[in-house]
Design a protein around this motif. Structure first.
Motif, PDB file in Angstrom:
ATOM      1  N   GLN A  26      12.242 -13.680  -9.508  1.00  0.00           N
ATOM      2  CA  GLN A  26      10.910 -12.593  -9.633  1.00  0.00           C
ATOM      3  C   GLN A  26      10.380 -11.669 -10.024  1.00  0.00           C
ATOM      4  OE1 GLN A  26      11.649 -10.348  -5.964  1.00  0.00           O
ATOM      5  NE2 GLN A  26      14.249 -12.118  -6.145  1.00  0.00           N
ATOM      6  N   ALA A  29       6.645 -10.752  -8.626  1.00  0.00           N
ATOM      7  CA  ALA A  29       7.235 -10.003  -7.618  1.00  0.00           C
ATOM      8  C   ALA A  29       7.192  -8.403  -8.489  1.00  0.00           C
ATOM      9  CB  ALA A  29       8.320  -8.950  -7.378  1.00  0.00           C
ATOM     10  N   CYS A  32       4.033  -7.741  -9.905  1.00  0.00           N
ATOM     11  CA  CYS A  32       2.832  -7.385  -8.721  1.00  0.00           C
ATOM     12  C   CYS A  32       3.067  -5.412  -8.205  1.00  0.00           C
ATOM     13  CB  CYS A  32       3.011  -7.905  -7.459  1.00  0.00           C
ATOM     14  SG  CYS A  32       2.324  -7.155  -6.021  1.00  0.00           S
ATOM     15  N   LYS A  33       4.064  -5.682  -8.722  1.00  0.00           N
ATOM     16  CA  LYS A  33       4.858  -4.006  -8.312  1.00  0.00           C
ATOM     17  C   LYS A  33       3.056  -3.049  -9.665  1.00  0.00           C
ATOM     18  CE  LYS A  33       7.286  -0.421  -6.905  1.00  0.00           C
ATOM     19  NZ  LYS A  33       7.901   0.107  -5.208  1.00  0.00           N
ATOM     20  N   THR A  37       0.991  -0.305  -8.144  1.00  0.00           N
ATOM     21  CA  THR A  37       1.169   1.069  -8.112  1.00  0.00           C
ATOM     22  C   THR A  37       0.045   2.012  -8.866  1.00  0.00           C
ATOM     23  OG1 THR A  37       2.965   2.566  -8.254  1.00  0.00           O
ATOM     24  CG2 THR A  37       2.455   1.207 -10.638  1.00  0.00           C
ATOM     25  N   ASP A  46       7.999   4.631  -3.710  1.00  0.00           N
ATOM     26  CA  ASP A  46       9.382   4.385  -3.192  1.00  0.00           C
ATOM     27  C   ASP A  46       9.896   5.034  -3.251  1.00  0.00           C
ATOM     28  OD1 ASP A  46       9.319   1.420  -4.760  1.00  0.00           O
ATOM     29  OD2 ASP A  46       8.944   2.607  -6.855  1.00  0.00           O
ATOM     30  N   TRP A  58       6.768  -3.152  -1.990  1.00  0.00           N
ATOM     31  CA  TRP A  58       6.138  -4.172  -2.872  1.00  0.00           C
ATOM     32  C   TRP A  58       5.696  -5.754  -1.314  1.00  0.00           C
ATOM     33  CZ3 TRP A  58       9.118  -5.331  -7.300  1.00  0.00           C
ATOM     34  CH2 TRP A  58       9.775  -4.393  -7.657  1.00  0.00           C
ATOM     35  N   ARG A  61       7.271 -10.632  -1.551  1.00  0.00           N
ATOM     36  CA  ARG A  61       9.390 -10.257  -1.831  1.00  0.00           C
ATOM     37  C   ARG A  61       9.200 -12.412  -1.583  1.00  0.00           C
ATOM     38  NH1 ARG A  61      11.152  -5.415  -1.476  1.00  0.00           N
ATOM     39  NH2 ARG A  61      10.215  -3.856   0.441  1.00  0.00           N
ATOM     40  N   SER A  84       4.196 -13.398   0.379  1.00  0.00           N
ATOM     41  CA  SER A  84       2.911 -12.434   0.117  1.00  0.00           C
ATOM     42  C   SER A  84       1.883 -12.721   1.187  1.00  0.00           C
ATOM     43  CB  SER A  84       2.589 -12.449  -0.951  1.00  0.00           C
ATOM     44  OG  SER A  84       1.806 -13.543  -1.589  1.00  0.00           O
ATOM     45  N   CYS A 166       0.090 -11.449 -10.317  1.00  0.00           N
ATOM     46  CA  CYS A 166       1.626 -12.873 -10.342  1.00  0.00           C
ATOM     47  C   CYS A 166       1.669 -13.759 -10.852  1.00  0.00           C
ATOM     48  CB  CYS A 166       1.821 -12.658  -8.387  1.00  0.00           C
ATOM     49  SG  CYS A 166       0.380 -13.521  -7.841  1.00  0.00           S
TER      50      CYS A 166
ATOM     51  N   HIS B 227      16.110  -8.420  -1.239  1.00  0.00           N
ATOM     52  CA  HIS B 227      15.830  -7.566  -1.466  1.00  0.00           C
ATOM     53  C   HIS B 227      17.278  -6.998  -1.273  1.00  0.00           C
ATOM     54  CE1 HIS B 227      13.405  -6.975   1.836  1.00  0.00           C
ATOM     55  NE2 HIS B 227      12.658  -7.332   1.800  1.00  0.00           N
ATOM     56  N   ASN B 231      13.980  -2.721   3.377  1.00  0.00           N
ATOM     57  CA  ASN B 231      11.819  -2.930   3.477  1.00  0.00           C
ATOM     58  C   ASN B 231      11.473  -2.436   4.928  1.00  0.00           C
ATOM     59  OD1 ASN B 231      11.798  -4.514   4.690  1.00  0.00           O
ATOM     60  ND2 ASN B 231      10.241  -5.558   3.340  1.00  0.00           N
TER      61      ASN B 231
END
Lengths: 252, 316
Positions: A26, A29, A32-33, A37, A46, A58, A61, A84, A166, B227, B231
């Protein structure tokens, strides 16, 4: 304009994701976030982030699948599967957009959303088979992977950082970035050599991103595993026979 | 697929509104009904009311309603944009035709041209609504040739039921109009059966093996979720409340949408024209609207989006 660009440069920037080496950590991920952001798509909001029902946008995933039985008949295989935007050549998410907010760039094929003209009708997310678009409940607009368009051309960054967040974050080198329109590029070579494939090619979206299949498992791995099993049959030392008799007696 | 109330209301109400508009325009132009100004006012008032309420409710479900005007710009590629453009354009001839009818009692000459243009615009608008869904290759239950004809038939059927109630209330009922209701409702019901048969026996659906491209290695199933909390993709595309009641809902949709209104229409045919017939015709229209709401909800609940294959669905 949500019609697709009529002429393109031939450049098709995208990712090649190696399902053999992805360990599902992860890191991509999270990276990336973190980048997005504050970048082109900022903010990636969020809702209730510290509560029991945390949810949010996100753009990447990471799934895990079990494939069974394995190709060698020995149980299954676990495949970590990052998902993605594939920056398709026939992105229906773009053509269904009523406002022109979604567009595919002629110069490099990147699919983007203009957050200033998106009306948040969500139709693009219905048109995407790959679940690449996530609606931002707070912002009221659609968000998606930008292929880090704000990194890859960014001359304020060191040359080695001019690739998607990523790709930069992946600790196992399972993510590769490059021009899939150039048959001689490193990513195109990788796809050719490893048998890279498209996701759901039958739908006709012609994804640019490719996936590399898990490699064949080592021949003989099963035999070696068998060798590690406790020897509960066949001749053995006298002591072993006693234990085996005890095992049978206790099993009754 | 998640059935947004705004979308259910928009497609059913504006469908009925456009259906009513089509019949008022065509029968008005043909001179089959009188150009009574009060009937025109009520008929067009109700039609515009349904269409406008539907359009407004779908505009207010947007993330940015204040930008909704931008949706008329991409008619070259987007069915949603085409629908918006046609919906707006149709107001012009429909409004002019209604003005001629209500203020001058005139539905001939140039006014007739407006009437025909409005009817064509209304048909095309509903056609675009259907195509928004039918054009999506991601949902096999929507990417189906029955979808758009059904949107058109049900719009005209519900519009015809309201039209029939209106003309009966003004003492201008004719068995022709009631039989029109019966025919379009029956056609709609046949089409709905055709659609259900098609999605129940249709081509093999995709599996997680197709979605991940790993099918040649074996059977693919979700091992661990991507997750911990659902989502947007799961909430919007993975919504399946009511899918397990699909059979029951089909029965309710059939009863309320078609069978009860058909029965009421046949009773109207059997009766002398009068207050009772008008009331039955009104009931038929009202019950059919309820049926259409159920039908539209089911249309969403039965739609399986391919993205759900990444989230544990076994087929889509």
């Amino acid at each position: 304009m949500t019609s697709l660009p009529e002429s393109s440069s031939g450049k098709k920037l995208g990712l090649v994701i190696d399902l053999d080496t992805c360990v599902g950590c992860q890191a991509c991920a999270v990276s990336c976030k973190e980048w997005n952001t504050t970048g082109h798509t900022a903010p990636l909001t969020d809702q209730n982030p510290y509560g029991a029902e945390a949810t949010g946008v996100w753009l990447n995933r990471i799934h895990s699948y079990e494939v069974s039985p394995g190709t060698h008949g020995s149980g299954g295989m676990t495949v970590n599967f990052p998902r993605s935007c594939l920056h398709c050549e026939e992105p229906e998410c773009v053509t269904v957009c009523p406002t022109g907010a979604s567009y595919k760039r002629a110069e490099d094929g990147i699919v983007l959303v203009n957050p200033d003209t998106c009306i948040g009708c969500k139709l693009c997310s219905w048109a995407c088979p790959y679940g690449a678009r996530e609606y931002d409940e707070d912002d009221g607009v659609m968000k998606k992977c930008t292929l880090c368009v704000d990194r890859i051309y960014n001359e304020n960054l060191e040359p080695e950082d001019r690739q998607p967040a990523c790709v930069r974050a992946c600790p196992t080198g399972a993510r590769h970035f490059g021009d899939l329109g150039d048959p001689e590029s490193a990513v195109s070579t990788l796809v050719r050599e490893r048998g890279g494939f498209d996701l759901m090619p039958g739908l006709g979206y012609r994804p640019v991103n490719k996936y590399l299949p898990p490699r064949e498992r080592r021949v003989g791995a099963d035999t070696e595993l068998a060798a590690l099993k406790p020897a509960d049959t066949g001749p053995g030392a006298a002591g072993d026979r006693v234990f085996r008799w005890l095992d049978r007696a206790l099993s009754r | 697929m998640h059935p947004a109330y705004s979308v259910l209301l928009f497609t059913t109400l504006s469908g009925a509104g456009y259906g009513l508009m089509i019949l008022l325009c065509l029968f008005g132009v043909a001179g089959v009904i009188s150009s009574d100004p009060v009937m025109g006012l009520l008929g067009f008032g109700f039609s515009f009311g349904l269409v406008t309420f539907g359009l407004m409710s779908s505009a207010f479900h947007l993330g940015h309603p204040e930008r909704a005007w931008r949706a008329v710009t991409q008619w070259r590629s987007s069915w949603l944009s085409r629908e918006g453009v046609l919906a707006l354009i149709t107001y012009v001839p429909a409004g002019l035709f209604a003005i001629g009818w209500i203020t001058m009692g005139d539905t001939s000459g140039v006014w007739a041209l407006f009437g025909v243009a409005a009817a064509v615009g209304a048909v095309l608008t509903v056609y675009c609504t259907g195509m928004i869904y039918q054009s999506l290759r991601t949902i096999s239950q929507w990417h189906n040739d029955w979808v758009t004809p059904i949107y058109l038939l049900l719009a005209i059927a519900t519009g015809a039921l309201w039209f029939n109630a209106l003309v009966l209330a003004f003492g201008e009922g004719r068995s022709l109009f009631t039989w029109l209701c019966v025919s379009v409702l029956s056609l709609g019901m046949v089409a709905k059966f055709g659609y259900w048969h098609s999605i129940d026996t249709g081509k093999a659906l995709r599996t997680p093996g197709h979605a991940t491209g790993l099918a040649r290695l074996g059977t693919v199933r979700q091992w661990e979720t991507a997750h911990t909390q659902a989502n947007y993709v799961q909430r919007e595309m993975g919504f399946q409340i009511a899918r397990k009641h699909a059979h029951k809902l089909r029965v309710y949709a059939l009863l309320a949408g078609f069978i009860v209104p058909l029965f009421l229409c046949l009773s109207v045919v059997a009766m002398e024209e009068g207050r009772a017939a008008a009331i039955l015709a009104f009931l038929a229209a009202a019950v059919s609207m309820l049926g259409m709401l159920i039908e539209r909800w089911l249309f969403f609940a039965e739609a399986q989006h391919v993205v759900t294959l990444y989230y544990g669905a076994e087929s889509a």
